[in-house]
Design an enzyme around this catalytic site. Structure first.
Site, PDB file in Angstrom:
ATOM      1  N   ASP A 132     102.739 -50.133 124.279  1.00 42.44           N
ATOM      2  CA  ASP A 132     102.235 -51.467 124.624  1.00 42.44           C
ATOM      3  C   ASP A 132     101.074 -51.832 123.697  1.00 42.44           C
ATOM      4  OD1 ASP A 132     103.929 -51.449 126.794  1.00 42.44           O
ATOM      5  OD2 ASP A 132     102.352 -51.300 128.303  1.00 42.44           O
ATOM      6  N   ARG A 182     108.469 -55.028 119.638  1.00 43.04           N
ATOM      7  CA  ARG A 182     108.606 -55.910 120.810  1.00 43.04           C
ATOM      8  C   ARG A 182     107.658 -57.089 120.582  1.00 43.04           C
ATOM      9  NH1 ARG A 182     105.599 -53.559 125.796  1.00 43.04           N
ATOM     10  NH2 ARG A 182     107.387 -52.194 126.013  1.00 43.04           N
TER      11      ARG A 182
HETATM   12  P1  FDA Z   1     105.187 -68.143 129.195  1.00 39.14           P
HETATM   13  O1  FDA Z   1     103.887 -67.632 129.683  1.00 39.14           O
HETATM   14  O2  FDA Z   1     105.199 -69.363 128.345  1.00 39.14           O
HETATM   15  O3  FDA Z   1     106.137 -68.341 130.441  1.00 39.14           O
HETATM   16  C1  FDA Z   1     107.384 -68.992 130.370  1.00 39.14           C
HETATM   17  C2  FDA Z   1     107.869 -69.211 131.787  1.00 39.14           C
HETATM   18  O4  FDA Z   1     108.178 -67.947 132.393  1.00 39.14           O
HETATM   19  C3  FDA Z   1     106.812 -69.839 132.709  1.00 39.14           C
HETATM   20  O5  FDA Z   1     106.844 -71.218 132.639  1.00 39.14           O
HETATM   21  C4  FDA Z   1     107.241 -69.304 134.055  1.00 39.14           C
HETATM   22  O6  FDA Z   1     108.310 -70.075 134.567  1.00 39.14           O
HETATM   23  C5  FDA Z   1     107.763 -67.927 133.736  1.00 39.14           C
HETATM   24  N1  FDA Z   1     106.709 -66.913 133.889  1.00 39.14           N
HETATM   25  C6  FDA Z   1     105.997 -66.314 132.919  1.00 39.14           C
HETATM   26  N2  FDA Z   1     105.144 -65.421 133.433  1.00 39.14           N
HETATM   27  C7  FDA Z   1     105.315 -65.476 134.773  1.00 39.14           C
HETATM   28  C8  FDA Z   1     104.728 -64.814 135.857  1.00 39.14           C
HETATM   29  N3  FDA Z   1     103.765 -63.888 135.683  1.00 39.14           N
HETATM   30  N4  FDA Z   1     105.142 -65.106 137.094  1.00 39.14           N
HETATM   31  C9  FDA Z   1     106.115 -66.028 137.305  1.00 39.14           C
HETATM   32  N5  FDA Z   1     106.714 -66.695 136.316  1.00 39.14           N
HETATM   33  C10 FDA Z   1     106.328 -66.426 135.067  1.00 39.14           C
HETATM   34  N6  FDA Z   1     101.674 -58.480 126.759  1.00 39.14           N
HETATM   35  C11 FDA Z   1     100.789 -57.801 125.987  1.00 39.14           C
HETATM   36  O7  FDA Z   1      99.726 -58.332 125.648  1.00 39.14           O
HETATM   37  N7  FDA Z   1     101.093 -56.517 125.578  1.00 39.14           N
HETATM   38  C12 FDA Z   1     102.270 -55.922 125.882  1.00 39.14           C
HETATM   39  O8  FDA Z   1     102.511 -54.777 125.471  1.00 39.14           O
HETATM   40  C13 FDA Z   1     103.210 -56.636 126.683  1.00 39.14           C
HETATM   41  N8  FDA Z   1     104.417 -56.085 127.033  1.00 39.14           N
HETATM   42  C14 FDA Z   1     105.384 -56.882 127.626  1.00 39.14           C
HETATM   43  C15 FDA Z   1     106.681 -56.385 127.799  1.00 39.14           C
HETATM   44  C16 FDA Z   1     107.677 -57.218 128.310  1.00 39.14           C
HETATM   45  C17 FDA Z   1     109.080 -56.696 128.463  1.00 39.14           C
HETATM   46  C18 FDA Z   1     107.361 -58.573 128.679  1.00 39.14           C
HETATM   47  C19 FDA Z   1     108.422 -59.504 129.201  1.00 39.14           C
HETATM   48  C20 FDA Z   1     106.072 -59.043 128.538  1.00 39.14           C
HETATM   49  C21 FDA Z   1     105.065 -58.212 128.038  1.00 39.14           C
HETATM   50  N9  FDA Z   1     103.758 -58.676 127.881  1.00 39.14           N
HETATM   51  C22 FDA Z   1     102.873 -57.933 127.121  1.00 39.14           C
HETATM   52  C23 FDA Z   1     103.312 -59.926 128.549  1.00 39.14           C
HETATM   53  C24 FDA Z   1     103.374 -61.125 127.615  1.00 39.14           C
HETATM   54  O9  FDA Z   1     102.380 -61.046 126.626  1.00 39.14           O
HETATM   55  C25 FDA Z   1     103.187 -62.438 128.382  1.00 39.14           C
HETATM   56  O10 FDA Z   1     101.909 -62.451 128.963  1.00 39.14           O
HETATM   57  C26 FDA Z   1     104.197 -62.686 129.475  1.00 39.14           C
HETATM   58  O11 FDA Z   1     105.475 -62.276 129.104  1.00 39.14           O
HETATM   59  C27 FDA Z   1     104.242 -64.205 129.818  1.00 39.14           C
HETATM   60  O12 FDA Z   1     104.634 -64.931 128.713  1.00 39.14           O
HETATM   61  P2  FDA Z   1     106.111 -65.487 128.498  1.00 39.14           P
HETATM   62  O13 FDA Z   1     106.572 -65.027 127.155  1.00 39.14           O
HETATM   63  O14 FDA Z   1     106.997 -65.075 129.594  1.00 39.14           O
HETATM   64  O15 FDA Z   1     105.969 -67.045 128.355  1.00 39.14           O
END
Ligand code: FDA
Length: 309
Positions: A132, A182
């Site tokens: 991570d 990732r």
């Molecule tokens: P965005 O925040 O734009 O969300 C898009 C949509 O997804 C939102 O409108 C909502 O509908 C839904 N959504 C997103 N988050 C949600 C929540 N918590 N609850 C409900 N709905 C939600 N970060 C990091 O800094 N270091 C890391 O190593 C990792 N590792 C990691 C692994 C994996 C497999 C994932 C999916 C994510 C991470 N992250 C991470 C977290 C990442 O940085 C980020 O904070 C979250 O994925 C939220 O961003 P989105 O890309 O989903 O888009």
């Protein structure tokens, strides 16, 4: 960045709040939405339930910024056992670790040694270890850790954050290695001097980084892209690019977190998208939980409903 997001991310590192919140029943109830339970058995059970849906998994034990060498040893031994248990279970489940859980803050050499033990075991079992990415002060050291591990095996991958300006350069420097990357948007509170403050810029950079990592000259042996986002329009755009460019399915997977966009996860898997779900478990869930709330401030309504439910 919204004020609510800033407040929640600042709260995620507050020890007083952590002590209070983790003892509060409604907070404990609401965290179960994102976590099948605190024990590895809960996570393995959740992984087994996702398997028939065509969804593979990644297991991660919550906890960061350890204070003692014994804790780092405990975490490493725990993950060695998880790798063995996954092997016996027949699940396709990677593990994902945080460098500070393996002792990065305490002793860099110790962290290297602990990671070596995990990648050696993963290598022997044909499994995979993800690293991570934590907050910005750790980025350089985490990339160094990854480079060192990648020299030993291709069965190790690294998370990079699209909100950081530097990530484009980091991606370029890692491509020649045949790196497993990732791409995430980024979950920590970072200043505008180092991270895009606007979501539209983060999203644009996310797409650009994925496109670069999927391009033909980036497809070296060992290269793998995890498109880790719940942003369905963005993921669909990347899926469209993959289709148009005939990118082979061996070089990418999509990834999401357990409990987020559940309906979409099942739909995408049914439609044949290669999807891996990261399942978190463990007792030290408070900072991680606050980051999940900060990602979608509407989640606060869910917490409030749980309070009265
Ligand atoms: P965005 O925040 O734009 O969300 C898009 C949509 O997804 C939102 O409108 C909502 O509908 C839904 N959504 C997103 N988050 C949600 C929540 N918590 N609850 C409900 N709905 C939600 N970060 C990091 O800094 N270091 C890391 O190593 C990792 N590792 C990691 C692994 C994996 C497999 C994932 C999916 C994510 C991470 N992250 C991470 C977290 C990442 O940085 C980020 O904070 C979250 O994925 C939220 O961003 P989105 O890309 O989903 O888009």
């Amino acid at each position: 960045m919204s004020m609510m997001r800033k407040v929640l991310l600042a709260g995620s590192t507050n020890p007083w709040l952590r002590n209070r919140a983790t003892k509060t029943a409604f907070v404990r109830r609401s965290v179960s939405r994102f976590m099948p339970g605190e024990q590895i058995d809960d996570a393995l059970r959740a992984a087994a339930e996702l398997k028939p849906q065509g969804i593979t998994t990644i297991l991660t034990k919550l906890g960061e910024n350890l204070t003692g060498v014994e804790e780092a040893e405990e975490v490493t031994t725990h993950y060695l056992d998880v790798l063995d248990r996954v092997d016996r279970s027949g699940l396709d489940a990677h593990i994902s670790i945080k460098p500070t859980q393996l002792g990065l803050d305490l002793d860099r050499a110790l962290c290297d040694r602990n990671l070596d033990r995990l990648i050696e075991r993963a290598d022997a079992l044909g499994n995979f270890v993800w690293i991570d990415m934590e907050s910005s002060p750790y980025v350089d050291r985490t990339i160094e850790l990854y480079r060192r591990a990648r020299a030993r095996t291709a069965r190790v991958g690294l998370a990079l954050q699209a909100y950081l300006y530097r990530t484009e350069k980091d991606v370029e420097s890692l491509i020649p290695l045949g790196a497993a990357i990732r791409i995430v948007k980024g979950a920590y509170l970072e200043p505008a001097s180092i991270a895009f403050p606007k979501k539209t810029d983060v999203d644009a950079n996310y797409f650009k980084l994925c496109r670069r990592l999927l391009s033909p000259d980036a497809r070296k042996p060992g290269a793998l892209l995890h498109v880790a986002t719940h942003d369905i329009p963005l993921a669909d755009r990347i899926a469209g690019y993959i289709r148009d460019q005939n990118v082979p399915s061996s070089v990418y997977e999509f990834a999401m977190l357990y409990g987020i966009q559940r309906g979409q996860q099942l739909r995408l898997a049914r439609e044949g998208r290669r999807l891996r779900v990261l399942i978190s478990y463990g007792e030290y869930w408070f900072p991680w939980y606050m980051r999940r709330l900060a990602e979608r401030p509407a989640n606060m309504w869910f917490v409030v409903r749980t309070m009265f439910g």
